[in-house]
Motif scaffolding. Structure first.
Motif, PDB file in Angstrom:
ATOM      1  N   UNK A   1       0.825  -1.206   0.000  1.00 52.44           N
ATOM      2  CA  UNK A   1       0.000   0.000   0.000  1.00 52.44           C
ATOM      3  C   UNK A   1       0.860   1.257   0.000  1.00 52.44           C
ATOM      4  N   UNK A   2       1.950   1.236   0.762  1.00 54.31           N
ATOM      5  CA  UNK A   2       2.841   2.401   0.792  1.00 54.31           C
ATOM      6  C   UNK A   2       3.450   2.661  -0.589  1.00 54.31           C
ATOM      7  N   UNK A   3       3.872   1.599  -1.262  1.00 54.62           N
ATOM      8  CA  UNK A   3       4.453   1.766  -2.595  1.00 54.62           C
ATOM      9  C   UNK A   3       3.415   2.303  -3.575  1.00 54.62           C
ATOM     10  N   UNK A   4       2.209   1.783  -3.502  1.00 53.15           N
ATOM     11  CA  UNK A   4       1.166   2.257  -4.411  1.00 53.15           C
ATOM     12  C   UNK A   4       0.813   3.714  -4.151  1.00 53.15           C
ATOM     13  N   UNK A   5       0.869   4.130  -2.886  1.00 50.25           N
ATOM     14  CA  UNK A   5       0.507   5.512  -2.571  1.00 50.25           C
ATOM     15  C   UNK A   5       1.525   6.506  -3.113  1.00 50.25           C
ATOM     16  N   UNK A   6       2.749   6.033  -3.415  1.00 50.31           N
ATOM     17  CA  UNK A   6       3.743   6.938  -4.006  1.00 50.31           C
ATOM     18  C   UNK A   6       3.575   7.057  -5.524  1.00 50.31           C
ATOM     19  N   UNK A   7       2.687   6.250  -6.087  1.00 46.81           N
ATOM     20  CA  UNK A   7       2.347   6.378  -7.511  1.00 46.81           C
ATOM     21  C   UNK A   7       1.068   7.212  -7.592  1.00 46.81           C
ATOM     22  N   UNK A   8       1.168   8.503  -7.904  1.00 51.39           N
ATOM     23  CA  UNK A   8       0.001   9.385  -7.785  1.00 51.39           C
ATOM     24  C   UNK A   8      -1.170   9.004  -8.681  1.00 51.39           C
ATOM     25  N   UNK A   9      -0.907   8.258  -9.762  1.00 52.40           N
ATOM     26  CA  UNK A   9      -1.993   7.889 -10.667  1.00 52.40           C
ATOM     27  C   UNK A   9      -2.499   6.471 -10.419  1.00 52.40           C
ATOM     28  N   UNK A  10      -2.056   5.833  -9.349  1.00 59.48           N
ATOM     29  CA  UNK A  10      -2.513   4.468  -9.080  1.00 59.48           C
ATOM     30  C   UNK A  10      -3.954   4.477  -8.582  1.00 59.48           C
ATOM     31  N   UNK A  11      -4.598   3.329  -8.735  1.00 60.70           N
ATOM     32  CA  UNK A  11      -5.981   3.215  -8.266  1.00 60.70           C
ATOM     33  C   UNK A  11      -6.050   3.387  -6.756  1.00 60.70           C
ATOM     34  N   UNK A  12      -5.070   2.860  -6.025  1.00 61.05           N
ATOM     35  CA  UNK A  12      -5.090   3.019  -4.568  1.00 61.05           C
ATOM     36  C   UNK A  12      -4.973   4.490  -4.189  1.00 61.05           C
ATOM     37  N   UNK A  13      -4.064   5.229  -4.839  1.00 61.12           N
ATOM     38  CA  UNK A  13      -3.949   6.654  -4.540  1.00 61.12           C
ATOM     39  C   UNK A  13      -5.267   7.363  -4.807  1.00 61.12           C
ATOM     40  N   UNK A  14      -5.957   6.970  -5.866  1.00 59.58           N
ATOM     41  CA  UNK A  14      -7.260   7.567  -6.144  1.00 59.58           C
ATOM     42  C   UNK A  14      -8.281   7.246  -5.070  1.00 59.58           C
ATOM     43  N   UNK A  15      -8.296   6.004  -4.598  1.00 59.82           N
ATOM     44  CA  UNK A  15      -9.244   5.629  -3.541  1.00 59.82           C
ATOM     45  C   UNK A  15      -8.943   6.394  -2.249  1.00 59.82           C
ATOM     46  N   UNK A  16      -7.660   6.531  -1.934  1.00 57.86           N
ATOM     47  CA  UNK A  16      -7.303   7.264  -0.727  1.00 57.86           C
ATOM     48  C   UNK A  16      -7.653   8.744  -0.858  1.00 57.86           C
TER      49      UNK A  16
END
Length: 530
Positions: free
Chosen positions: A257-272
């Motif tokens: 989750x931490x790695x995905x949150x550093x990708x600003x266009x990831x789906x997880x970043x969007x959900x957060x």
């Protein structure tokens, strides 16, 4: 063997209590025991059966790097021969601490690509064994011969564990069969080294290699392998990281989750971003705009899957704990859009209702560090001369140091110089530790000026021993001349601590001597290659 043991027993008890079996008494008895021991020793050596000859070890590998200049080799031997003192601190004299100069010498030698003299390898390995902070630079300088030597001494086995792959050579990039065989059959250290090397040159191939055996790896190994994806993290890693969000290990899920949150266009970043934005808004009903916060009422399964830890630490409220994690993981680009098109500086300047400012700004601090956002870091740091030396989000020195890490070296050093000029050195130690070495001229001047002010205040220098130690290692050697005016013992005022002036003069003398020695060390190594 029985006769030998009898002799040993007689020697231990004394001939007065146990006379020797071969005769002799009184003053002659000790001589008789020694004569008998000498004869027995010759018999034992003559009767020893030779052991079977062991296989001769393979020769040590060569080191193609150029040899050290003679003066630098002598300097290295001197640095390695020094040992930490046994004193309890306080007055240390004016001599430089050579062991504290060794890390800088190693860094400079490695930057110039020199090979270690073979005769220094045992001392280098001993030094690295005693100080873990030396190991990366010491082993890089010692080179392949040190790894060969470490296989023959149990005390040096740490070098094999610390070196990538335990010193084993990795397959070439085009050797796909060798890569796959090492990945499937190699030791854990070899597999970690292989994954890191492959990630550096072919990120997608490294990820595919890991995905092929992911389901069969141990949880602690999955965590280590997953961490290697930080290097070269890109959008192509998102599908694999999304799968890791469902891992059975909580640590693996959190890291994914931490790695995905550093990708600003990831789906997880969007959900957060959606979750965090639902909790923070601008309230315009009062006299001026205010940030209103409504923390999440629960931690649902979707939040947990995306890395939100449901149970807070002791002393933390659940809702504030959840809010902090959501804001930390949301892309910082969320907030200008959500909060009326304001810049980060304008957002941070807005008041926050109902006591949520500390929690909200601390989460933005962590997000700025995670995402490497210098603009947000500047806004949260504030100006260095601000009261209590921090912006509204810099609630601790540790957070300020992390925020400074997102800035370029010159800007970072300038902020710390301003901090010291406004607030002195009492809280500067952690901030100085994140500045590039050697310190820039403005930062070096601010440190020397602050030390001079502390001396004039009449206190003992021991309160600043940490900063003084950093200055010995980090101050530009060119600053040595500015210290000459501080070497004399000053007149002590009525409020000064007894003898403080002498201790300060000694400390400045040690600093100046160390700086000049560092300049000589660099000159001995020669200039960096263009």
């Amino acid at each position: 063997m029985t006769a030998w043991e009898d002799l040993v027993t007689t020697a231990l008890l004394g001939t007065d209590r146990r006379p020797p079996a071969a005769g002799g008494s009184g003053r002659a008895a000790p001589v008789a025991v020694l004569d008998e021991a000498a004869v027995a020793t010759v018999r034992r050596r003559a009767g020893l059966r030779p052991a079977r000859a062991a296989a001769r070890p393979e020769p040590a590998p060569g080191d193609p790097r150029p040899a050290l200049p003679a003066a630098a080799a002598r300097r290295l031997a001197m640095l390695l021969s020094d040992r930490p003192g046994t004193g309890s601190g306080g007055r240390r004299g004016t001599s430089p601490d050579l062991m504290e100069l060794l890390p800088q010498w190693l860094a400079a030698a490695n930057a110039r690509g020199f090979a270690a003299p073979p005769q220094t390898l045992p001392a280098l390995l001993d030094a690295a064994r005693g100080r873990t902070d030396l190991r990366p630079a010491a082993l890089a300088f010692a080179g392949p011969r040190a790894l060969w030597l470490a296989r023959f001494n149990q005390d040096w086995r740490f070098a094999l564990r610390a070196a990538p792959g335990g010193g084993a050579s990795l397959p070439r990039a085009e050797d796909t069969d060798g890569i796959r065989q090492l990945w499937q059959e190699g030791l854990f250290a070899e597999r970690v080294a292989l994954l890191a090397a492959l990630r550096a040159r072919a990120p997608e191939a490294a990820r595919e290699l890991l995905a092929g055996t992911w389901a069969t790896e141990r949880a602690e190994d999955r965590l280590m392998f997953l961490d290697s994806l930080r290097a070269g993290l890109a959008a192509g890693d998102e599908p694999f990281l999304e799968l890791a969000l469902s891992d059975r290990s909580r640590n693996v899920r959190t890291t994914a989750a931490e790695l995905l949150s550093t990708l600003p266009d990831s789906a997880l970043a969007g959900r957060m971003a959606v979750r965090a934005a639902a909790c923070v808004a601008v309230d315009r009903t009062g006299d001026g705009p205010v940030i209103a916060v409504e923390a999440p009422p629960e931690c649902d399964p979707g939040m947990e899957r995306d890395g939100v830890v449901a149970r807070p630490p002791t002393g933390r409220g659940e809702r504030s704990w959840w809010l902090g994690q959501l804001v930390e993981a949301a892309p910082l680009a969320t907030w200008p859009v959500r909060l009326g098109g304001r810049t980060p500086g304008e957002i941070v300047a807005l008041p926050v209702a109902d006591g949520w400012q500390g929690e909200l700004h601390a989460a933005w601090c962590r997000a700025a560090v995670r995402q490497g956002d210098a603009e947000w870091a500047r806004a949260l740091l504030g100006v260095p001369a601000a009261p209590e030396a921090g912006g509204p989000g810099a609630v601790s020195l540790a957070e300020r140091a992390k925020l400074l890490g997102t800035l370029q070296g010159a800007e970072r050093a300038g902020w710390v110089a301003g901090f010291i000029a406004a607030h002195g050195l009492s809280e500067a130690f952690q901030l100085l530790g994140v500045c590039a070495v050697p310190w820039s001229a403005p930062l070096g001047r601010s440190v020397v000026d602050a030390l001079n002010i502390a001396r004039d205040a009449g206190s003992y220098p021991w309160s600043f021993s940490g900063v003084m130690g950093l200055a010995e290692r980090c101050l530009d050697p060119a600053e040595a001349g500015r210290l000459d005016a501080l070497l004399a013992v000053p007149d002590e005022g009525e409020d000064a601590s007894p003898g403080a002036g002498g201790y300060w003069a000694e400390a400045f003398q040690r600093l100046a001597t160390t700086l000049r020695l560092r300049a000589v060390m660099l000159a001995e190594l020669g200039p960096l290659a263009g």
